[in-house]
Design an enzyme around this catalytic site. Structure first.
Site: not given
Ligand code: SF4
Length: 512
Positions: A24, A51, A125-126, A271, A375, A411
């Site tokens: 997002c 997004g 966003n999150g 990225y 990347d 993540c």
């Molecule tokens: S787990 Fe990886 S993609 Fe997720 S916030 Fe941490 S560094 Fe970023």
């Protein structure tokens, strides 16, 4: 969605599969005398890479908030008529990729909720990590009758935040926000508003970016600095981790709701963010070029040409070429008009795989020993197809270099990676991954090399997808997951596509 419309690629992706996805973009503007809906539109346009599933804008004229949202790209959702209906002097806007809740119109943002004195509209966003706990809190506070977006079938963590922000009758939205924000866990960069005030808030770790900009006659907040640039706003500063900002007729005010424990997402540098973004003082493009330089130092190879996987691998490939002295070239042509598509490729096209996105420049690569810079590797399918394609096009050798370490962990803070079992680096050595790709050699940048390129202290970054060290504690597995909120508060009520969010009197949700 499998393909990104911003000229960058979901690089680790075959048609029909998902790669790492941004979660997002948010934008907010307070600017009397300006066409805030159009500013929001262009702000979202600059954030489209974050997004592509849906987009929406909420605008207020001081009396009423109107939200317009739909599925699709920003350019598909809005036209002059829709933007013309969104009048006022403040707005919040959002483009979505889902990490909590399905891909549905109901889950598009901004969300709406009725407060005692008006309406709250919110973009997020999150990704929260304590959604299960917050479901209980919402039910405890408001019971089954007061579910706002949740009642309308919204199954996102954003709907939970919205429900909590509707607050109590004796609280202002500011007071409620200062109570609610410390209860949220995980990653959140929020823009929200009532009829008169624009708010912005960022989690104490500052996982996702959020910046503040100044217009001649107002203020802007946005996920990334290019969204300030596109509307002519000058960068003022970041919204600080743990900070709540309020902007209205009385100017800009700031409150802390938590101490800063900075853990910014390192993958934004690798990225996710646009290369022309600046995060915590560091140019993302410069960081990526430096990652390529470090990669060349760490994994040198005799070769004739360095080529990027366009576009996301380009800055690191430039850095690799600069450091190694090997010429840089464009060995692959990408389809510049790749956009979001609902059309799944046929089996025949699926066999062609990567050629939907990339095609080799045979005369450039024939007979050459190539260094191919990308990347990151998630599943490895795209890189495998890429190596095969380059060999078929006549490459003498293919050496793959990756400007981030092996991705081994999922993540939970707003990026939709594959599950752990799907991550190719989980369980395979680097050599085994290289063999799986069919490459002559494979080299990943080290964690230290990547971090040094960001010019951030390691203690101030999240590196969990590479290290497994999660800076924000995670709950048990059964309290995580994208579809956690699909059922717990019951099925949506019928007929609530158009909503007057009174009692405060203000909100309306327009369904195209
Ligand atoms: S787990 Fe990886 S993609 Fe997720 S916030 Fe941490 S560094 Fe970023």
């Amino acid at each position: 969605m499998p393909l990104r419309p911003d000229g960058r690629l979901n690089h680790d992706l075959m048609p029909g599969e998902k790669g790492p996805q941004d979660a997002c973009g948010v934008f907010g503007v307070w600017a009397p005398g300006e066409e805030v809906a159009k500013l929001s539109y262009f702000g979202l346009y600059a954030l489209q890479h974050r997004g592509q599933e849906s987009a929406g804008i909420a605008a207020s004229n001081g009396e009423q908030i109107l939200v317009y949202k739909d599925m699709g790209l920003v350019s598909q959702v809005f036209d002059e008529t829709a933007l013309g209906a969104l009048r006022g002097h403040l707005a919040v806007a959002h483009c979505r990729y889902s990490t909590t809740g399905g891909v549905t119109w109901e889950n598009a943002q901004p969300t709406l909720g009725a407060t005692a004195s008006g309406t709250v509209a919110l973009g997020h966003n999150g990704n929260l990590t304590n959604s299960a706990e917050l479901v209980g809190l919402v039910a405890e506070r408001y019971g089954a009758q007061h579910r706002g977006e949740l009642a309308r079938g919204n199954t996102t963590d954003t709907a939970l935040i919205t429900a909590l922000l509707t607050g109590d009758s004796d609280h202002t939205l500011e007071q409620t926000a200062l109570e609610v924000l410390p209860r949220l866990r995980g990653a959140f960069s929020l823009v929200f508003m009532d009829e008169r005030t624009l708010y912005a808030a960022r989690d104490p770790q500052g996982v996702r970016p959020l910046v503040l900009g100044r217009l001649e006659r107002g203020w802007v907040v946005a996920s990334e600095t290019p969204a300030l640039d596109i509307v002519g706003a000058s960068f003022v500063r970041e919204v600080e981790p743990g900070e709540l900002i309020m902007i209205d007729d009385d100017g800009l005010r700031s409150q802390r709701f938590a101490e800063t424990k900075r853990a910014g997402c390192v993958f934004e540098y690798v990225y996710l963010a646009r290369p022309d973004t600046v995060i915590n003082g560091r140019s993302v493009h410069a960081a990526r070029v430096e990652m390529g330089r470090a990669l060349a130092r760490e994994h040198p190879v005799d070769a004739d040409l360095v080529i990027p996987t366009p576009e996301s691998g380009t800055p690191a490939a430039v850095g690799y070429a600069q450091e190694s002295g090997i010429p840089f070239g464009q060995g692959l042509t990408k389809n510049a008009y790749v956009g979001r598509t609902f059309i799944q490729p046929s089996d025949t096209l699926r066999q062609l795989g990567i050629r939907l996105k990339l095609n080799p420049l045979r005369e450039v690569i024939r007979g050459k020993r190539l260094v191919v810079v990308d990347d990151s590797i998630v599943r490895g399918n795209t890189q495998r197809a890429l190596v095969r394609m380059l060999r078929e096009a006549g490459a003498a050798e293919v050496h793959v270099r990756i400007s981030s370490p092996p991705v081994k962990w999922p993540c939970f803070y707003g990026i939709d990676f594959a599950s752990r079992a799907e991550l190719i680096a989980n369980g395979l050595s680097v050599d085994e991954v290289g063999q799986s790709l069919g490459a002559d050699s494979l080299g990943y940048i080290t964690l230290d090399g990547m971090i040094a390129a960001t010019q951030q202290a390691e203690s101030q970054l999240c590196t969990a997808c590479f290290t497994g060290k999660y800076p924000i504690p995670l709950p048990a597995d059964d309290q995580l997951g994208k579809h956690l909120l699909e059922t717990p508060l019951g099925a949506p009520e019928d007929g609530l596509h158009a909503l007057s969010a009174s009692p405060g009197g203000g909100g309306a949700l327009a369904r195209p």
